[in-house]
Design a protein around this motif. Structure first.
Motif, PDB file in Angstrom:
ATOM      1  N   LEU A   1       7.314  -8.257  -5.344  1.00 49.60           N
ATOM      2  CA  LEU A   1       7.947  -6.756  -5.589  1.00 49.60           C
ATOM      3  C   LEU A   1       7.811  -6.440  -6.741  1.00 49.60           C
ATOM      4  O   LEU A   1       8.343  -6.756  -7.192  1.00 49.60           O
ATOM      5  CB  LEU A   1       8.551  -6.214  -4.364  1.00 49.60           C
TER       6      LEU A   1
ATOM      7  N   GLY B   1       7.420  -2.942  -9.280  1.00 49.05           N
ATOM      8  CA  GLY B   1       7.884  -1.353  -8.615  1.00 49.05           C
ATOM      9  C   GLY B   1       7.455  -0.734 -10.327  1.00 49.05           C
ATOM     10  O   GLY B   1       7.834  -1.775 -11.075  1.00 49.05           O
TER      11      GLY B   1
ATOM     12  N   ASP C   1       3.953  -2.276  -5.742  1.00 52.96           N
ATOM     13  CA  ASP C   1       4.225  -1.813  -4.453  1.00 52.96           C
ATOM     14  C   ASP C   1       5.344  -0.590  -3.886  1.00 52.96           C
ATOM     15  O   ASP C   1       5.249   0.078  -2.875  1.00 52.96           O
ATOM     16  CB  ASP C   1       5.158  -3.338  -4.164  1.00 52.96           C
TER      17      ASP C   1
ATOM     18  N   ASN D   1      18.880   1.913  -1.692  1.00 56.02           N
ATOM     19  CA  ASN D   1      18.385   0.633  -2.411  1.00 56.02           C
ATOM     20  C   ASN D   1      17.991  -1.083  -1.544  1.00 56.02           C
ATOM     21  O   ASN D   1      17.149  -1.149  -1.364  1.00 56.02           O
ATOM     22  CB  ASN D   1      18.737   0.007  -3.035  1.00 56.02           C
TER      23      ASN D   1
ATOM     24  N   LEU E   1      10.833  -2.698   2.472  1.00 56.25           N
ATOM     25  CA  LEU E   1       8.991  -3.320   1.408  1.00 56.25           C
ATOM     26  C   LEU E   1       8.759  -4.662   1.447  1.00 56.25           C
ATOM     27  O   LEU E   1       7.673  -5.509   1.808  1.00 56.25           O
ATOM     28  CB  LEU E   1       9.478  -3.235  -0.085  1.00 56.25           C
ATOM     29  N   ALA E   2       9.918  -5.539   1.793  1.00 55.87           N
ATOM     30  CA  ALA E   2       9.521  -6.759   1.715  1.00 55.87           C
ATOM     31  C   ALA E   2       8.729  -7.484   2.839  1.00 55.87           C
ATOM     32  O   ALA E   2       8.710  -8.395   3.373  1.00 55.87           O
ATOM     33  CB  ALA E   2      10.438  -7.623   1.636  1.00 55.87           C
TER      34      ALA E   2
ATOM     35  N   ILE F   1      14.250  -1.360   0.130  1.00 56.70           N
ATOM     36  CA  ILE F   1      13.826  -3.523  -0.437  1.00 56.70           C
ATOM     37  C   ILE F   1      13.344  -3.928   0.868  1.00 56.70           C
ATOM     38  O   ILE F   1      12.250  -4.317   1.125  1.00 56.70           O
ATOM     39  CB  ILE F   1      15.151  -4.199  -1.289  1.00 56.70           C
ATOM     40  N   ASN F   2      14.381  -3.678   2.102  1.00 57.84           N
ATOM     41  CA  ASN F   2      14.337  -5.353   3.077  1.00 57.84           C
ATOM     42  C   ASN F   2      13.127  -4.498   3.397  1.00 57.84           C
ATOM     43  O   ASN F   2      11.823  -5.048   4.322  1.00 57.84           O
ATOM     44  CB  ASN F   2      15.733  -4.992   4.200  1.00 57.84           C
TER      45      ASN F   2
ATOM     46  N   LEU G   1      17.776   0.565  -7.582  1.00 54.66           N
ATOM     47  CA  LEU G   1      16.867   0.487  -7.285  1.00 54.66           C
ATOM     48  C   LEU G   1      15.662  -0.893  -7.663  1.00 54.66           C
ATOM     49  O   LEU G   1      14.993  -1.408  -7.474  1.00 54.66           O
ATOM     50  CB  LEU G   1      15.517   1.446  -6.732  1.00 54.66           C
TER      51      LEU G   1
ATOM     52  N   LEU H   1      15.391  -4.432  -7.672  1.00 48.22           N
ATOM     53  CA  LEU H   1      13.746  -5.281  -7.602  1.00 48.22           C
ATOM     54  C   LEU H   1      13.594  -6.153  -8.550  1.00 48.22           C
ATOM     55  O   LEU H   1      12.963  -6.714  -7.704  1.00 48.22           O
ATOM     56  CB  LEU H   1      12.143  -3.672  -7.003  1.00 48.22           C
TER      57      LEU H   1
ATOM     58  N   THR I   1      13.356  -9.242  -6.800  1.00 44.95           N
ATOM     59  CA  THR I   1      12.615  -9.720  -5.985  1.00 44.95           C
ATOM     60  C   THR I   1      11.272 -10.111  -6.175  1.00 44.95           C
ATOM     61  O   THR I   1      10.525  -8.977  -6.134  1.00 44.95           O
ATOM     62  CB  THR I   1      12.699  -8.750  -4.940  1.00 44.95           C
TER      63      THR I   1
END
Length: 437
Positions: free
Chosen positions: A32, A34, A9, A407, A414-415, A411-412, A22, A26, A29
């Motif tokens: 996702l 990374g 991701d 960060n 990306l998700a 992330i928000n 980050l 992650l 999360t």
């Protein structure tokens, strides 16, 4: 382009505090995945400036994750708990932790995260529009092989590089060093007869203080010159600190570029001054070393600019200095030059493969949107920037206290959902007129 076995991701290039934060967020999360790469063999945060007795300039709450997720297993307090130091810190009763401990905390976090890989240097980045991913070409420094990784997005956290005036670039390595490399060279520096520090701000002050403490034992002459108006403290009032907030970042972002440039010059003491504690410690040393009217062998002079540097045949260094207001010049001889002349944004060569996608301003700086993504013709796959957006987002860009907030925003995105809440109200004062939502 290689056929991918796996598409991440996000891949982070460079593992400093911001990309490390980050990676830590992650890790909590699950939807996702990374990967984070760094060319260095291990995590070290400004290793050349981890001077004994130096502390962070931000509270311990500005760790990697707390300001976004206080319940994270990677908070500084959790680190203390696992180190059996929680009660020791409780009795320590200080908000600003030793810089060496912050570095150790980051190393503890990096060791816990399998997504962080050191000894991997990113060589090039290319983009496949048809397949919607970036290909990251990487040199594995351990086995000297080339590896390829694929990701939908990537985040640059490569940090900055030391700035050395052109006039000093030709000096022998043993005669000159940047403050970033001070500790690596300290043993040899202490052997010199005359040592000169050039620059302003916290780094110059910490190096000068360390050398001032060592001076009675080693007997050298010590001098410190800065072109700044004086040895002034950093702005650290409580309302002043609110400039390092999401609200001020948003306010600054919506200003025009000329106003931004003007403001950044006016706000230098928000991030370039010296801590009050360091100033006090320097003064105390000067006072104590002058007892009995003894010659202290130390000189401090502000409003003085280094205009040229020359190495003599005998091996010493001639500095041409100019008093800014009187415009009077003086040549000073020294055996060692330490340049606390700041840092500049690194320009990574690995962007060449996607440079034609990226948008830059008239100064050649990357145009970065409010969500920390580089503006580009490729709108589906983001290039996020960590601590390279002062020109667009203001003085908070390098501030550790805003790292977790940035960060959370990344992330928000990306998700596609609010993984970490981003609060609209964080400070008491208001910056600009309130805009209707």
């Amino acid at each position: 382009m290689n056929k991918p076995d796996k598409i991440y991701d996000i891949i982070g290039v460079g593992i400093g505090p911001f990309n490390l934060g980050l990676a830590a967020l992650l890790d909590q999360t699950p939807e996702l995945e990374g990967l984070f790469l760094d060319e260095n063999p291990e995590f070290q945060w400004h290793a050349g400036m981890l001077i004994d007795g130096t502390t962070m300039q931000v509270p311990f709450l500005a760790d990697l994750v707390t300001m976004a997720d206080p319940k994270s297993p990677y908070t500084f307090l959790q680190y203390l708990q696992e180190q059996d130091r929680l009660y020791a810190f409780y009795f320590y009763e200080k908000f600003h932790i030793p810089r060496q401990e912050y570095n150790d905390y980051c190393r503890w976090t990096a060791a816990k995260l399998p997504s962080c890989r050191f000894g991997h240097r990113v060589v090039n980045v290319t983009y496949s529009g048809e397949q919607g991913f970036y290909e990251i070409k990487v040199q594995n420094n351990d086995n000297h092989t080339i590896e390829y990784y694929h990701t939908r997005h990537f985040a640059m956290g490569i940090g900055t590089k030391p700035t050395v005036p052109k006039s000093a670039e030709a000096l022998s390595a043993g005669k000159m060093c940047h403050s970033a490399d001070y500790l690596r060279n300290k043993e040899k520096i202490l052997e010199k007869n005359t040592i000169t520090v050039i620059g302003s701000g916290q780094s110059a002050a910490e190096v000068f203080l360390d050398l001032l403490i060592e001076k009675p034992e080693h007997g050298y002459q010590l001098q410190w010159y800065t072109r700044s108006p004086g040895f002034f403290p950093m702005e650290y009032s409580k309302l002043g600190l609110e400039h390092f907030s999401p609200e001020y970042t948003s306010y600054f972002y919506h200003l025009d570029s000329k106003t931004k440039d003007k403001l950044l010059k006016q706000q230098s003491l928000l991030y370039k001054g010296i801590s009050m504690d360091t100033i006090a410690a320097i003064y105390d040393q000067l006072y104590e070393q002058s007892i009995g009217n003894t010659s202290q062998g130390a000189l401090l002079q502000a409003q003085t600019e280094m205009t040229s540097v020359e190495e003599t045949e005998a091996g010493s260094i001639l500095l041409e200095l100019e008093e800014v207001h009187l415009q009077e010049k003086l040549t000073v001889e020294t055996d060692q030059l330490i340049l606390a002349t700041g840092y500049e944004q690194a320009s990574p060569s690995f962007l060449e493969g996607i440079e034609h996608f990226l948008q830059r301003d008239e100064k050649g700086l990357l145009q970065i949107d409010e969500q920390y993504s580089v503006r580009q013709t490729n709108e589906q796959n983001h290039v996020f920037v960590q601590n390279g957006e002062m020109h667009t987002h203001g003085v908070g860009a390098p501030d550790l206290g805003l790292g977790a907030h940035r960060n959370a925003i990344i992330i928000n995105q990306l998700a596609g959902r609010e993984v970490y809440p981003v609060r609209r109200k964080n400070v008491f004062q208001q910056f600009g007129w309130q805009r209707s939502s």
